[in-house]
Design a protein around this motif. Structure first.
Motif, mmCIF file in Angstrom:
data_model
loop_
_atom_site.group_PDB
_atom_site.id
_atom_site.type_symbol
_atom_site.label_atom_id
_atom_site.label_comp_id
_atom_site.label_asym_id
_atom_site.label_seq_id
_atom_site.Cartn_x
_atom_site.Cartn_y
_atom_site.Cartn_z
ATOM 1 N N ARG A 58 0.359 -1.381 -0.359
ATOM 2 C CA ARG A 58 0.166 -0.329 0.054
ATOM 3 C C ARG A 58 0.476 1.600 0.181
ATOM 4 O O ARG A 58 1.684 1.320 0.851
ATOM 5 N N GLU A 59 0.576 2.662 -1.215
ATOM 6 C CA GLU A 59 1.270 3.354 -0.863
ATOM 7 C C GLU A 59 0.847 4.367 0.803
ATOM 8 O O GLU A 59 -0.780 4.383 0.407
ATOM 9 N N ARG A 60 1.559 4.837 1.189
ATOM 10 C CA ARG A 60 1.468 6.036 2.182
ATOM 11 C C ARG A 60 2.012 7.450 1.715
ATOM 12 O O ARG A 60 2.956 7.375 1.112
ATOM 13 N N GLU A 61 1.943 8.348 2.096
ATOM 14 C CA GLU A 61 2.421 9.876 2.492
ATOM 15 C C GLU A 61 4.614 9.254 3.074
ATOM 16 O O GLU A 61 4.836 9.976 1.847
ATOM 17 N N ASP A 62 4.710 8.359 3.299
ATOM 18 C CA ASP A 62 5.608 8.453 3.351
ATOM 19 C C ASP A 62 6.486 6.635 3.139
ATOM 20 O O ASP A 62 7.717 6.315 3.627
ATOM 21 N N GLN A 108 6.016 3.249 0.735
ATOM 22 C CA GLN A 108 5.039 1.702 0.841
ATOM 23 C C GLN A 108 4.838 1.028 1.950
ATOM 24 O O GLN A 108 6.037 1.274 2.482
ATOM 25 N N GLU A 109 4.160 0.637 2.274
ATOM 26 C CA GLU A 109 3.885 0.032 3.218
ATOM 27 C C GLU A 109 2.796 -1.720 2.739
ATOM 28 O O GLU A 109 2.721 -1.956 2.327
#
Length: 154
Positions: free
Chosen positions: A134-138, A140-141
């Motif tokens: 998943r793409e997060r602001e900081d 990839q997770e």
């Protein structure tokens, strides 16, 4: 992107003269594959790309899904984690990808993506690990979306 890793079900022991790629599922393995396959049929998105090692035990496990799949030589025993990630086009594939394969490389992929210090993770025969990028602001997770041992498949 979703990456689903399915270890082949229980297979025959190595016997004298039987090449590793020719080892088939045991009766118990056939039941495991059918049970997990039925559960996956209900849960996998329709557009999931299914890739299998050419080993007979993996092909038989993949058959339990009842859908089309591709056999990839790069997934056979002895493959490296990067071989599996390349085959899956991780993390940029446009659809979910399932790999039916072997230990220890499946566990190495899990450990690598989840940044486990040991570098390895045990996957039970016929077990499934479903990972999601998943793409997060900081950045990839990577999360564990699901884990399914054959005993819990229904």
């Amino acid at each position: 992107m979703d990456l689903i890793l399915w270890r082949h079900a229980e297979a025959e022991d190595e016997r004298d003269g039987l090449p590793d790629l020719k080892r088939a599922l045991t009766k118990r393995g056939e039941k495991q594959a059918a049970k997990v396959g039925a559960c996956l049929k209900r849960e996998l998105p329709d557009d999931t790309l299914v890739l299998s090692s050419p080993a007979v035990r993996c092909v038989q496990t993949a058959d339990a899904l009842g859908r089309k799949y591709q056999v990839r030589e790069a997934l056979q025993p002895g493959a490296k984690a990067q071989d599996l990630l390349d085959a899956a086009q991780w993390p940029s594939a446009k659809q979910p990808v399932m790999i039916v394969g072997h230990q220890p490389v499946l566990g190495q992929v899990v450990a690598r993506l989840l940044r486990m210090e040991s570098g390895e993770c045990a996957l039970r025969k016929a077990g499934v690990w479903w990972l999601r990028a998943r793409e997060r602001e900081d950045g990839q997770e990577i999360v564990v979306w699901a884990m399914l041992p054959p005993e819990l498949a229904s």
